[in-house]
Write a protein that holds these residues in place. Structure first.
Motif, PDB file in Angstrom:
ATOM      1  N   UNK A 267       4.350  11.328   1.529  1.00  0.00           N
ATOM      2  CA  UNK A 267       4.740  11.855   0.216  1.00  0.00           C
ATOM      3  C   UNK A 267       4.934  13.366   0.290  1.00  0.00           C
ATOM      4  N   UNK A 268       3.996  14.072   0.911  1.00  0.00           N
ATOM      5  CA  UNK A 268       4.064  15.527   1.007  1.00  0.00           C
ATOM      6  C   UNK A 268       5.282  15.966   1.820  1.00  0.00           C
TER       7      UNK A 268
ATOM      8  N   UNK B  48       0.802  -1.227   0.000  1.00  0.00           N
ATOM      9  CA  UNK B  48       0.000   0.000   0.000  1.00  0.00           C
ATOM     10  C   UNK B  48       0.833   1.274   0.000  1.00  0.00           C
ATOM     11  N   UNK B  49       2.046   1.204   0.549  1.00  0.00           N
ATOM     12  CA  UNK B  49       2.919   2.372   0.572  1.00  0.00           C
ATOM     13  C   UNK B  49       3.802   2.436  -0.668  1.00  0.00           C
ATOM     14  N   UNK B  50       4.491   1.342  -0.963  1.00  0.00           N
ATOM     15  CA  UNK B  50       5.480   1.342  -2.041  1.00  0.00           C
ATOM     16  C   UNK B  50       4.847   1.702  -3.383  1.00  0.00           C
ATOM     17  N   UNK B  51       3.686   1.110  -3.676  1.00  0.00           N
ATOM     18  CA  UNK B  51       3.061   1.377  -4.969  1.00  0.00           C
ATOM     19  C   UNK B  51       2.615   2.833  -5.070  1.00  0.00           C
ATOM     20  N   UNK B  52       2.051   3.356  -3.993  1.00  0.00           N
ATOM     21  CA  UNK B  52       1.575   4.747  -4.008  1.00  0.00           C
ATOM     22  C   UNK B  52       2.731   5.709  -4.237  1.00  0.00           C
ATOM     23  N   UNK B  53       3.809   5.554  -3.479  1.00  0.00           N
ATOM     24  CA  UNK B  53       4.930   6.489  -3.611  1.00  0.00           C
ATOM     25  C   UNK B  53       5.578   6.394  -4.985  1.00  0.00           C
ATOM     26  N   UNK B  54       5.657   5.184  -5.544  1.00  0.00           N
ATOM     27  CA  UNK B  54       6.202   5.047  -6.892  1.00  0.00           C
ATOM     28  C   UNK B  54       5.267   5.680  -7.919  1.00  0.00           C
TER      29      UNK B  54
END
Length: 333
Positions: A299-300, A85-91
């Motif tokens: 991310x922000x 859920x984190x890795x895909x979003x940030x990429x």
């Protein structure tokens, strides 16, 4: 064929669409390419280091996130296979995300090893992250379409639970090696910003149960952790086996010098809503909207930490504060 009986309408769970960023302003997403495993030769390590690399399908001069998994009870979530859920979003929003499998990953079967660092492999974990930075040339050459696209001046480290401790080491926190009593300082100047999620607190307040099993955590000292960092804690993340203090996991914010930010997520437990995997049974506080907010806020934060002219972080803080039902609160120093 036996027909399935439907529950009465009033007994069915309410189905709501989840959001990607919980109304926190972020960039438009792009498709993501994931490549794994990339194996780095590490002759002095018990096994070679394997990593997963997630890359946005377009863009150049891409910033980098090194994502360190937690210790965790699962066979595969605490490895390069977790934290989707984190890795895909940030990429999808412009970062290259690199995830190592540390030696404490349950899938490797090394937790019960006679290695003096077992079961946590705390020093090895930090060295894994440094090894990745030392091998960025190889990673660029190996991952299709990545060559020449990294901005090596903009690198962040993010970690959950024990991974937060790993990030703390890279950001300058100190520990004492329980084997020989030497003070250990592993800060890496290539790491420009850190994010510590549900990380262990200061060693002096570690409970006896955890001190006996994980003595190195009893020596954690944040006084020299000078790298800018965001500390994320769950309001209900308290386990008396680790500390009597309910705010113990916020120590990386309160006990270290600035600049630091603290995000407290209301009602969150150690899983912070489910960041380690989609629909993982071990998540005791499953809340997709909480995860959406957390990853957007990280991310922000990193956009502004790595690009000081970018106003993403103050904009996100304002969006969080001004929403009708904020998922958390932020303090800065």
């Amino acid at each position: 064929m036996q027909e399935m009986q439907q529950k009465p309408k009033e007994d069915r769970p309410v189905s709501k669409p989840f959001t990607e960023a919980a109304d926190i302003p972020v960039s438009d997403p792009t498709p993501v390419m994931t490549f794994s495993p990339v194996e780095l030769s590490t002759p002095d390590r018990m096994v070679n280091l394997q990593i997963k690399v997630s890359v946005p399908s377009k863009g150049d001069d891409l910033p980098v996130i090194l994502l360190s998994h937690g210790h965790g009870p699962s066979n595969f979530i605490s490895s390069l296979h977790g934290y989707g859920p984190l890795a895909h979003f940030w990429a999808a929003h412009g970062f290259v995300v690199i995830q190592p499998t540390h030696l404490d990953a349950k899938m490797l079967g090394l937790r019960e090893s006679d290695n003096p660092e077992a079961p946590l492999y705390w020093r090895s974990r930090a060295e894994d992250m440094r090894c990745i930075l030392d091998h960025l040339d190889q990673i660029e050459d190996t991952v299709p379409g990545l060559g020449g696209r990294l901005d090596r001046s903009r690198i962040a480290a993010v970690g959950h639970s024990l991974g937060g401790h790993t990030v703390g080491l890279l950001c300058g926190q100190k520990v004492t090696d329980p084997i020989d009593g030497t003070e250990v300082y592993l800060a890496d100047p290539r790491i420009k910003a850190g994010v510590l999620m549900a990380a262990p607190g200061k060693g002096e307040d570690l409970a006896a149960f955890a001190t006996e099993r994980y003595p190195v955590l009893g020596t954690t000292n944040f006084a020299t952790m000078t790298t800018p960092a965001l500390v994320i804690v769950g309001e209900n993340d308290w386990n008396p086996a680790f500390s009597d203090r309910k705010d113990w996991r916020a120590d990386a914010y309160f006990q270290s010098p600035g600049p630091k930010s603290l995000l407290t997520l209301f009602g969150a437990e150690h899983g912070l809503g489910g960041i380690a995997a989609f629909d993982a049974k071990e998540t005791t506080d499953e809340n997709p909207e909480r995860v959406a907010a957390l990853r957007a806020l990280v991310w922000s934060y990193l956009r502004t930490a790595l690009y000081p002219e970018d106003s993403a972080w103050p904009t996100a803080c304002a969006a969080l504060t001004n929403t009708a039902n904020p998922v958390g609160m932020i303090h800065c120093k």
